[in-house]
Every structure is written in C-alpha cells, then in structure tokens.
Design a protein around this motif. Structure first.
Motif, PDB file in Angstrom:
ATOM      1  N   ALA A 586      -3.732   4.341   7.157  1.00 30.82           N
ATOM      2  CA  ALA A 586      -3.239   3.149   6.456  1.00 30.82           C
ATOM      3  C   ALA A 586      -1.767   3.349   6.136  1.00 30.82           C
ATOM      4  O   ALA A 586      -1.361   4.426   5.685  1.00 30.82           O
ATOM      5  CB  ALA A 586      -4.025   2.911   5.163  1.00 30.82           C
ATOM      6  N   ASN A 587      -1.027   2.347   6.347  1.00 25.33           N
ATOM      7  CA  ASN A 587       0.420   2.387   6.085  1.00 25.33           C
ATOM      8  C   ASN A 587       0.780   1.168   5.251  1.00 25.33           C
ATOM      9  O   ASN A 587       0.642   0.026   5.704  1.00 25.33           O
ATOM     10  CB  ASN A 587       1.202   2.402   7.399  1.00 25.33           C
ATOM     11  CG  ASN A 587       2.698   2.553   7.158  1.00 25.33           C
ATOM     12  OD1 ASN A 587       3.105   2.886   6.051  1.00 25.33           O
ATOM     13  ND2 ASN A 587       3.484   2.323   8.192  1.00 25.33           N
ATOM     14  N   ARG A 588       1.215   1.408   4.065  1.00 24.79           N
ATOM     15  CA  ARG A 588       1.554   0.313   3.149  1.00 24.79           C
ATOM     16  C   ARG A 588       3.055   0.338   2.863  1.00 24.79           C
ATOM     17  O   ARG A 588       3.613   1.393   2.575  1.00 24.79           O
ATOM     18  CB  ARG A 588       0.779   0.452   1.837  1.00 24.79           C
ATOM     19  CG  ARG A 588       1.051  -0.682   0.859  1.00 24.79           C
ATOM     20  CD  ARG A 588       0.173  -0.555  -0.360  1.00 24.79           C
ATOM     21  NE  ARG A 588       0.417  -1.635  -1.306  1.00 24.79           N
ATOM     22  CZ  ARG A 588      -0.199  -1.774  -2.460  1.00 24.79           C
ATOM     23  NH1 ARG A 588      -1.147  -0.869  -2.813  1.00 24.79           N
ATOM     24  NH2 ARG A 588       0.074  -2.790  -3.251  1.00 24.79           N
ATOM     25  N   GLN A 589       3.624  -0.819   2.949  1.00 26.55           N
ATOM     26  CA  GLN A 589       5.069  -0.915   2.757  1.00 26.55           C
ATOM     27  C   GLN A 589       5.395  -2.253   2.122  1.00 26.55           C
ATOM     28  O   GLN A 589       4.903  -3.297   2.561  1.00 26.55           O
ATOM     29  CB  GLN A 589       5.808  -0.775   4.104  1.00 26.55           C
ATOM     30  CG  GLN A 589       7.315  -0.784   3.987  1.00 26.55           C
ATOM     31  CD  GLN A 589       7.986  -0.628   5.340  1.00 26.55           C
ATOM     32  OE1 GLN A 589       7.306  -0.565   6.367  1.00 26.55           O
ATOM     33  NE2 GLN A 589       9.298  -0.573   5.356  1.00 26.55           N
TER      34      GLN A 589
END
Length: 706
Positions: A586-589
C-alpha cells in the motif's frame, strides 16, 4: 528663321522644362516625406533622414529625366503632331529662309500665321506634374494616419546619438511641481566602449551595469528627497546647496521603475530599461559537422567562422583534441590554436580563418580530430560551438579482409573487386617510371574498364539499365490477326521496356541512397582511369570502398544474449509455510493542489468588471485591488515598458479619486495579458438536477400507454 515663331517655340520649351522640374521636385518631396515619416514613427529615425532622402531622390530624378535636353525641334515636332492647323510645317520656322524653295516659304508663312493665333494647352506639359501631386497627397495622408495610429516615443527629432551634451526631445513627462529641472548622467560600463551621456528626462534606458547620476533642481527649498525603486529600495538624495539642488547615484543592473519623493509627495512612475549584453554568437561556415579525409586527399582542414557580439570580441581560439589508437589503448592530446586574426581593436564582428595541417598535430591514418571554437567578449562572457570531427581514412584497415570472410558478409567478391582495383592502381603508379607511356595508358584504361564492369554489377541492384547493344529485331511479331488491337503487345514491341532505378525495392531508402553515392564515386574513378590519371582516381575509389564497407557493417544485426539471474534463496525459509510477512503493498500519499499565484489577479478582474457598472469601491474590493497592485508591481519591475502604465492606472483607482473607465480598461488588459489559459482536467459527468425525475416520468408514461 522667323524670329517671332522661334520665340513662341522657345517659350513653350521653357514651359516644358518648368513643368518637368516641378514634377521632379514634388515627386522627390513625396518620397522624402513618405520614407522620413514612416521611419520617424515606425523605427524612431530622426527627421533629418527624410531631408537627406529628398535631396538624393531629387538629384536622381533630375539627372535621369534631364529636361534641359529638350530642344526647339522636339517642341516643333510635338506642335505639328497635335495641331493640324500647322500642316506639319512648324519645323520650317526654325530653318533659315535663304535655303528654302517657293513651296517651303509658302508653307512657312502659313505655319507662322497659324502659330501666332494658336492656344497651346497645358495638359500635355503638366501630365507628370499632376501625377507627382497625387503621390505627394497620398504620402501626406498615409503619414498622418500612421502618426495617429502608432504612438511614437523618440529620443531625438533631428539628431540622435550618444553625444555628451545631447538633449533628448520626446513626449513630456509628468513631474512634481516642486521640480524645476533634472539631469541624468549615464556612465556605461567600460566593456561597452561607450562614453557617458546626459539627458533631461526621468525615463531612462541604460546598459547593464551602468552607473546613473541624478541631479534634480527644485524651485523651492525642500527638506528631504528620495528615489524609491520598485516600491522597495529607497535612496536618499544629497543636498548639494541650500535645499534646491539634490543628487544621487546608483548602478542599474536590472529593469524596473522608480519614483521621486519630495517632502512626502510622490511623482509618477518612471521606467528603467536595461540593455543586457548577450554572449558572443559563433557561426562556423566550414567545415561540416563531420569531415572524412579519404586516401589521396590533402590532410588539412580549413576552419572559417563568423563571430558577433554587441560590444566587441576580446578573444577567440580553437580547442582541438587528437584521438590516437583504438579500444582501451586510445590516447588523447589537447591543443589550443589561435586564429590568424588579432582582437586588439575589439570589433563587434569578425570573420576568422585557420588552416590546420593534420600532420603538424602528429595525426596519422585512422586518427580523429575533435575541435570546437570558443569566443570571449569584452564582458568576459564565453560561448562555444558544438564539437566538429575530422577523421583520416585508415587505408590499411580499409584494405584488410576482416569481416569479409564472416557469415554476415554480403557479396564479398564485389568488395574484393573494388579492393583489387585500388591495389592494381597503386601498383601501376609504383611501376610508372619503369614502363612505357603506351603500356601505362593501356593498363590505366583496363582498370577503367574493370571499374565500369563493377559499377554495372552494382547498378543492377538499383534497377539501372544494362549498357548492352541491342541486336536487330527479327520478323514483325504483330502480323498475326490475333494481335490486332493488342495494346500491351504493341507497346512492348515498339517501346524501350526496362526497370527504373527509383522503383527498385531490394533495399531500404537509406541503403539505396548510399548505393547511389557509391556508384557516383565509381563513375568519377572510372573517368580518371580512362583519362590515364590513376593518381586522381584513387580518392574516389577509396571513398567508394569505404561506402561499401560501411554498407556491409550496416547490414549486420546483433542480438545480445540475455539470461535471468534469480535472487539467492535462504535455506532456513524454505518450506516453512510462514505467510504472515506477505502483505498487500500500500502506498499512501497526500497530494495538495499547488497554490494558484494568479488567484489575486483573477479576483481583481471581477472587481474591475463591477467598477465598469458602478464606479464605487467597497472595503473588500479595495483589499482585493491592493493585493493585485502588489502582484502587478512585481510584474512591472521585470517588464516596465509593458506594465508600467497599468500600474499607474491601478494606483489612481486605489487613490479613491474619480475612477476613470479608461484606467479600468488599461488595468484589465494588462491583467488579462498575464493570466494563462486554464488547463482542462478530466472529471466525472455531472448528474442532472432533477434527481432522476424525468427518467421516472418517461417510465411511468410508457406503462400507461401500454
């Protein structure tokens, strides 16, 4: 001669000359007015140029037409042609009566009587004069229209230049009532080579790095005076005498605007234009980007370049690097070569040349020379060109058999044939002194025949026609009745049917172009061999061989070997069944929209539109325009010539004086010029405002109809 008739003809001759001279004067005046007026309004040229053009045009017109060359006989011929009453006898009035017979005397007396009562019209004499007057009127109207449409701001009307005491004549500036006069002394930097100049205006244009000295005189005694630059920097003026003479100095290195403050009262905005010094511009005329010196050619390269700069070139040189060897054994050596031109006078334009003899740089066949031209101006700014390459053909490598025996070679016997022609030509040159001239010429001609045969073999690949003599045709093949009206057979029998070089599709266009270039070099080599000049044929033969070998290398294809390198395995992890460390990545930005720097100006446009309908400023609107004024001030400091009038109009609006519609339009046009187009981004389709009621309505209506 009839004295009275001659006087009448002489009077008409003077009338002709007067009309022609008047037409030339009016025509030259129209040309001078047109060129001088357009130059004054469009290119800021002084009016004196119009007077110079008028004098030159008048001189050219007068000496072109030469009206004084018109004689009495020409006038008499015109009268006889245009007026039948003279019975074509006007020229008899110019001849002495002693040599005339009775019939001529009778015709002469009748012509004299008719001429005395004749009224000669001015229309023929004034034809060119009328045309010149119409041209003058057209020039006056055109210059007047241009003067009304195009605003003109000139630094001089009759003369312009950088004279030390030159006074600038131009549009008047609004100054404070306390100011009695101003003098600006502009000292350009030393690298420009220009002397100082003075002006009596606040708006100034100076070179980058120039030092400007202000001397302001007031008509009353004042306490304090300042120069405010770009609404940020403030410089105090020094009192030079009893409060009426003030001065200050500052270096100008960037454009902007400034104001004069006297006892708290601010003047209008004055612009500062800066003329930047660009780096030198270098244009290399010869050689080309890549130069190949074939065997037999002179091993030298001539470098010719044009150097340009605003204020002068201080120095220029050639940075050359010689590359020797191949692979890991390559070596480089750098040379700095000067041009055959001295740069002591520091002119703005130079045409420089340099002849480089490659053996003087210890270059051998197979070596390459890389060079570029570097120039430096009087402001210590440098610029350089791209790198140019000069290579010497390595004949030993060209004649080697490397690659010919490999499987990727295409038609190696053709390459060997061209190579053999070169070897035979060089052998012939070595044996020239040991054989007779007849034998030398015969062997050279034989080599030309071999070159021709080789050229024809390559020409077949391009669809060229074979140079064979066509034998006599047999019996008529069209005698059969079945072939009557057979168009295709008739055309084949009586036309030259062969392939076309442009239709040959054996190779790609690039390969085909290189093959054509190879055939051209073979043509040239064959010509020299047929002329018994094998020495002159060698450069063309070597170039043809080089093109063929280059074509051979292009035909090869290389595919690199690939393999998969797996990561090392950990034995302690194998077959353990632990899956807790395997998670979904998961990559949250958080992406924030960039700040809109133009939002302030966009809001100001809305306020300005309201002011067009209702010229009253609310409190919130005043704050919006103040923020826009700050942004506009930053823009005007970078481009004062374009945005300074709008900044002044904005400040008049904020001063809560009578708001002018012209000021509102000026500010709005300047803001619209700075705003960029809004980028359209993808978005979801918006649903209708009826929340699906129309769809339900048609659904129920359909059920009712059923």
């Amino acid at each position: 001669m009839s004295k009275q008739g001659v006087n009448r003809i002489e009077s008409l001759r003077r009338r002709w000359i007067a009309y022609q001279l008047s037409a030339d004067v009016v025509l030259a005046l129209g040309i001078g007015l047109l060129t001088g007026g357009l130059g004054f309004y469009l290119m800021a040229l002084p009016v004196i140029w119009g007077l110079i053009i008028f004098a030159v045009a008048l001189t050219v017109l007068v000496f072109t037409h030469k009206p004084w060359n018109v004689h009495n006989s020409d006038i008499a011929g015109y009268l006889s042609k245009e007026y039948p009453d003279l019975q074509e006898s006007t020229d008899l009035l110019l001849q002495p009566a002693v040599h005339m017979n009775t019939l001529q005397l009778l015709a002469r007396s009748q012509a004299k009587v008719a001429l005395d009562g004749l009224k000669v019209s001015h229309a023929y004499f004034a034809k060119r004069f009328k045309f010149a007057v119409l041209l003058l009127l057209g020039a006056v109207v055109l210059v007047w229209v241009v003067g009304k449409v195009i605003p003109h701001h000139h630094t001089g009307v009759f003369w312009s230049g950088d004279k030390e005491s030159a006074k600038v004549i131009g549009p008047s500036e609004k100054v404070l009532p306390q100011i009695d006069g101003v003098e600006l002394i502009v000292n350009p930097p030393a690298y420009t080579g220009k002397g100082k100049r003075t002006q009596d205006r606040f708006n100034l244009t100076a070179e980058e790095g120039a030092v400007v000295h202000w001397s302001i005189k007031t008509n009353i005694v004042i306490k304090k005076a300042y120069l405010i630059f770009n609404d940020k920097e403030r410089i105090a003026l020094r009192n030079m005498g009893e409060g009426t003479e003030w001065s200050a100095s500052r270096m100008i290195d960037k454009p902007g605007f400034y104001q004069v403050s006297i006892d708290g009262k601010l003047s209008d905005l004055y612009q500062m234009q800066v003329v930047k010094d660009g780096p030198p511009v270098i244009h290399v005329k010869v050689p080309k980007q890549y130069t190949y010196i074939d065997a037999g050619e002179v091993q030298q390269v001539n470098i010719s370049a044009a150097l340009n700069d605003d204020y002068g070139i201080a120095n220029a040189l050639i940075i050359a690097t010689v590359a020797k060897g191949r692979g890991e054994g390559v070596k480089f050596k750098e040379y700095k070569l000067n041009f055959n031109t001295t740069f002591g006078d520091r002119k703005a334009q130079y045409d420089v040349q340099k002849l480089i003899r490659l053996p003087a740089l210890n270059m051998e066949p197979g070596d390459e020379l890389y060079f570029y031209v570097q120039a430096q101006d009087t402001h210590q700014q440098q610029s350089r060109t791209d790198v140019f390459t000069v290579a010497i053909q390595d004949t030993a490598e060209l004649l080697s058999m490397d690659g010919v025996l490999s499987g990727a070679n295409l038609k190696p016997e053709f390459f060997r044939s061209e190579r053999q022609i070169i070897i035979d030509a060089e052998t012939l040159l070595k044996e020239k002194d040991t054989i007779s001239v007849e034998k030398f010429n015969a062997r050279s001609n034989d080599l030309g025949v071999d070159q021709k045969l080789l050229r024809l073999r390559y020409g077949k690949f391009l669809g060229e026609e074979d140079e064979t003599v066509e034998g006599p045709k047999g019996a008529d093949n069209l005698a059969s009745p079945e072939d009557f009206s057979n168009a295709s057979k008739i055309l084949k029998e009586y036309t030259d049917d062969h392939d076309k070089a442009d239709d040959a599709q054996f190779f790609e266009p690039a390969v085909k172009a290189q093959l054509k270039a190879t055939l051209t070099e073979m043509w040239k080599a064959e010509l020299q061999l047929r002329l018994y000049k094998p020495q002159a044929a060698l450069p063309f033969a070597y170039k043809a061989l080089r093109l063929l070998k280059d074509l051979q290398q292009k035909s090869r294809s290389f595919v690199a070997k690939t393999s998969y390198n797996s990561p090392p395995l950990k034995p302690e992890k194998r077959l353990s069944g632990e899956l807790d460390k395997i998670i979904q990545p998961a990559n949250r930005q958080d992406i924030k929209a960039p700040a809109d720097n133009q939002l302030v100006l966009k809001n100001a446009v809305g306020v300005l539109e309201i002011l067009k309908l209702k010229p009253l400023l609310a409190t919130n609107d005043t704050r919006t325009l103040q923020l826009a004024n700050q942004r506009l001030s930053e823009i005007a400091s970078m481009q004062p010539g374009a945005y300074l009038p709008a900044l002044g109009a904005m400040r008049r609006i904020l001063s809560l004086q009578k708001i002018s519609l012209q000021d509102v339009n000026t500010v709005e046009r300047a803001i619209q010029k700075t705003l960029s187009a809004v980028k359209i981004t993808p978005k979801a389709a918006e649903s209708s405002t009826d929340m699906g009621l129309s769809k339900s309505y048609y659904k129920n209506l359909k059920q009712v109809n059923n």
